[in-house]
Design an enzyme around this catalytic site. Sequence first.
Site, short mmCIF file in Angstrom:
data_model
loop_
_atom_site.label_atom_id
_atom_site.label_comp_id
_atom_site.label_asym_id
_atom_site.label_seq_id
_atom_site.Cartn_x
_atom_site.Cartn_y
_atom_site.Cartn_z
N GLU A 221 -0.20 -9.34 1.05
CA GLU A 221 -0.90 -9.26 -0.25
C GLU A 221 -1.50 -10.58 -0.74
O GLU A 221 -1.26 -10.99 -1.88
CB GLU A 221 0.05 -8.71 -1.30
CG GLU A 221 0.61 -7.35 -0.94
CD GLU A 221 1.71 -6.88 -1.89
OE1 GLU A 221 2.00 -7.56 -2.86
OE2 GLU A 221 2.26 -5.80 -1.62
N GLU A 327 3.17 1.47 4.69
CA GLU A 327 4.00 1.82 3.51
C GLU A 327 3.49 3.10 2.84
O GLU A 327 3.37 3.17 1.62
CB GLU A 327 4.00 0.66 2.51
CG GLU A 327 4.39 -0.68 3.11
CD GLU A 327 4.44 -1.82 2.09
OE1 GLU A 327 4.45 -1.55 0.89
OE2 GLU A 327 4.49 -2.98 2.54
O1 9MR Z 1 10.07 -0.77 -2.42
C1 9MR Z 1 10.30 -2.09 -2.82
C2 9MR Z 1 11.04 -2.10 -4.15
O2 9MR Z 1 12.33 -1.62 -3.96
C3 9MR Z 1 11.07 -3.50 -4.74
O3 9MR Z 1 11.63 -3.44 -6.03
C4 9MR Z 1 9.68 -4.05 -4.79
C5 9MR Z 1 9.67 -5.45 -5.36
O4 9MR Z 1 8.48 -6.11 -5.13
O5 9MR Z 1 9.12 -4.06 -3.48
C6 9MR Z 1 8.96 -2.78 -2.97
O6 9MR Z 1 8.31 -2.80 -1.72
C7 9MR Z 1 6.99 -3.33 -1.76
C8 9MR Z 1 6.71 -3.91 -0.39
O7 9MR Z 1 7.69 -4.83 -0.03
C9 9MR Z 1 5.33 -4.54 -0.34
N1 9MR Z 1 4.32 -3.63 -0.78
C10 9MR Z 1 4.55 -2.93 -2.03
C11 9MR Z 1 5.91 -2.26 -2.00
C12 9MR Z 1 6.12 -1.46 -3.26
O8 9MR Z 1 6.16 -2.30 -4.38
#
Ligand code: 9MR
Length: 404
Positions: A221, A327
Amino acid sequence: MKKYRLLAMLSAAMILLAGCGSDDSSSSAEADKPADGTSAVTDASDGSEAEPAKDKPASERNSKFVETADYPKLKELYKDDFKFGCAISTTIQNTPEYSELVCEQFNSYTAENAMKPEATLDQKEALSDPDKYNEHVPLNFSNMKTCLDYAQEHGFAVRGHTLVWHSQTPEWFFCVGFQKKNGTVDRDTMLKRMENYIKDVLEWTNENYPGLIYAWDVVNEAISDSKGMRKESKWYEVVGEDFVQKAFEYARKYAAADVKLFYNDYNAYQSRKRKDIIEMLQPIVDAGNIDGMGLQSHVGLYLNPIEFKTAIKDYYKKLGLEIHITELDLGKDKSEDWETKQEELYKKLFTAFKELKADGVPLTSVTVWGLTDGMSWRKGENALLFNDDLSRKPAFDGIVAAAG
Ligand code: 9MR
């Protein structure tokens, strides 16, 4: 069935004994926005509690779960197309019924939170001797070990997620003496910290789990929602624009030959963001330091599958990179028939994935971001394939139907 249950109970017991942290500890992190503009949920916890392993058959403990063993298996249906993955939390690993279902359905493992920098960087040790650790910040691999032991034991291949990201990387990592009040370090120090972090993680995983991790999201990102690079990032602030290039340079230097290096982003299919990503990655491709493009794909029912397919093709055509869908989740809309629409869209997307394969596009891995709707980071959006009692949703059947 019995075997999975026994293994899940054994690994849960090992985790309890080891006292390892949970990946639900990430509440400080800033989550990215889903593509439909709804606000992000920052907590990984899932509404259902992790059940510690007890000495009873699972069926006696949890009547809230249905039997799943006779479901068609996604990993088998798509075995000639791509790896089929799931984002896995410690809750899933520790709950026999969840664990059983992920093992039945998926063959690729992404840690939802537990392999991110905040789960690995060791502030306590760093603070014990800030001068000694100034350029080489200490790591604690216990969370990573919990993930990789589980993946290895259950026969998953692993996508490493993630090395360099503005979120879920603690601010102290960027600071003088590892304390916020001191302000941030200079660019050269931060580059040393970045290089050592990447080196330590790649070398440790390769030494301890050779061949298990097939890809790493080296940078996550880095492109903004409006234009160009994301400015709200400590990496951007402290190192500058070339932090992405540097991260890939270091990752290539230390990664084993069989580990593919990926850039990963959300809304990556959208034309403006795609243009910026391609522009940013081109020199990294030219330097030979990247292997793949990861499209996160947190989207909604508005998604046009043709636009999505065109975007994937474009990344391949312009950059020659391998493609992962990293994802995937499809949030519902407000209509009454959202379940049918969601089924249709999942089906169209997987049909598009198969067509892309037939056209020679190297789409080698597709991961859904979680197991049940209640466990999803997109709470209330019912974006995944299974209900909370593990019954299969029409969305699951849509993917099964697309397999042909
Ligand atoms: O699913 C993840 C969630 O449990 C966390 O709280 C969050 C914090 O940033 O991150 C989520 O996973 C993310 C992933 O690592 C990167 N892309 C976006 C995902 C959803 O936020």
